[in-house]
Write a protein that holds these residues in place. Sequence first.
Motif, PDB file in Angstrom:
ATOM      1  N   UNK A 280      42.307  78.270  82.587  1.00  0.00           N
ATOM      2  CA  UNK A 280      41.929  78.160  81.183  1.00  0.00           C
ATOM      3  C   UNK A 280      43.164  78.212  80.284  1.00  0.00           C
ATOM      4  N   UNK A 281      44.127  79.035  80.646  1.00  0.00           N
ATOM      5  CA  UNK A 281      45.343  79.157  79.841  1.00  0.00           C
ATOM      6  C   UNK A 281      46.096  77.824  79.760  1.00  0.00           C
ATOM      7  N   UNK A 282      46.136  77.107  80.895  1.00  0.00           N
ATOM      8  CA  UNK A 282      46.823  75.816  80.899  1.00  0.00           C
ATOM      9  C   UNK A 282      46.053  74.789  80.073  1.00  0.00           C
ATOM     10  N   UNK A 283      44.745  74.806  80.179  1.00  0.00           N
ATOM     11  CA  UNK A 283      43.925  73.864  79.416  1.00  0.00           C
ATOM     12  C   UNK A 283      44.073  74.119  77.924  1.00  0.00           C
ATOM     13  N   UNK A 284      44.122  75.400  77.540  1.00  0.00           N
ATOM     14  CA  UNK A 284      44.307  75.733  76.127  1.00  0.00           C
ATOM     15  C   UNK A 284      45.587  75.101  75.591  1.00  0.00           C
ATOM     16  N   UNK A 285      46.647  75.162  76.391  1.00  0.00           N
ATOM     17  CA  UNK A 285      47.919  74.577  75.976  1.00  0.00           C
ATOM     18  C   UNK A 285      47.855  73.054  75.974  1.00  0.00           C
ATOM     19  N   UNK A 286      47.205  72.484  76.997  1.00  0.00           N
ATOM     20  CA  UNK A 286      47.130  71.031  77.110  1.00  0.00           C
ATOM     21  C   UNK A 286      46.400  70.388  75.929  1.00  0.00           C
ATOM     22  N   UNK A 287      45.352  71.026  75.458  1.00  0.00           N
ATOM     23  CA  UNK A 287      44.548  70.397  74.407  1.00  0.00           C
ATOM     24  C   UNK A 287      45.010  70.771  73.001  1.00  0.00           C
TER      25      UNK A 287
END
Length: 317
Positions: A280-287
């Motif tokens: 989730x942490x990576x997705x938060x950054x990606x979007x």
Amino acid sequence: MHSIAVLALDQVIPFDLAAPIDTFSWARLPDGGDAYRVRVCGPEGSAGEVSAGVFTLRVPYGLDALAEADTIILPGVADPTVPLPPGVAEALCAAAAKGTRIASVCVGAFVFAATGLLDGLRATTHWIAAPDLAEMYPAVTVDPNVLYVDNGQFLTSAGSAAALDMCLHMIRRDYGSAVAAQAARFAVMPLEREGGQAQFIVHAQPPAPAGATMEPLLAWLEENAERDLTLDDIAAHAGTSARTLNRRFREQAGTTPLQWLHRARVRRAQHLLETTSHPVERIAEQVGFGSPTAFRDRFKRVVGTSPQAYRRAFQSS
């Protein structure tokens, strides 16, 4: 034994009919006995049949079964805007006056609302049909974000699968958690599902009117949604002040630039949650969210559940 009457009108939706019948049939008392007696009834009784899409259903009981029931279930029909057959509204109102519990499945809420019994109450239906229900019956407060609404005597559920949640809820009210939990095990579903109907809604962006001057800006925002953009950044790209941008954006897109941007980011996050195993942490950054905490908060507000719960519900394989 609790008596259930399921009202089958012509063009009844098959799963709307089967879901409550199966759920109540799975309920067993501690001694192994049946907790409910379920009867299917309709305006024509044993003399008639109703269409259920791919098959025809014989209805063994007439409307008099409504007067004998402890609970009445109203499944949806293919065209919920069709007027009720003669005698149906009167029979439902008479049962309600006696204190009979009445619950609707999916667009069965239209049948329910047509009686006037939901006036002044909160209700739900399938999210696709919710705007139509609210327009046709303005005295009803329609909530499209929940799986079911319990007003005490009157209940409404969202899509057909949400009827399972509502029926299990009613079983727990009638006989307690142990009986309801056993019925849930037979149904191979949790006694309570996390989140509400909002997690199933496709959150499309409000379309700009044809020829709107904001169209190039909307395309730019979509392409740059992952950037840490502020309102001043967007206004600078648009060549206007932040105040003017907010006003024009509301006029043409029905929301603010930042709200539009957040929804675009959430849509991308939904896709990544469904198709990747990224944390989730990576997705938060990606979007484009500044932090995982901000992402979780915005995702919950838009979708109605957490990113983790959404992934469990919608990720393939």
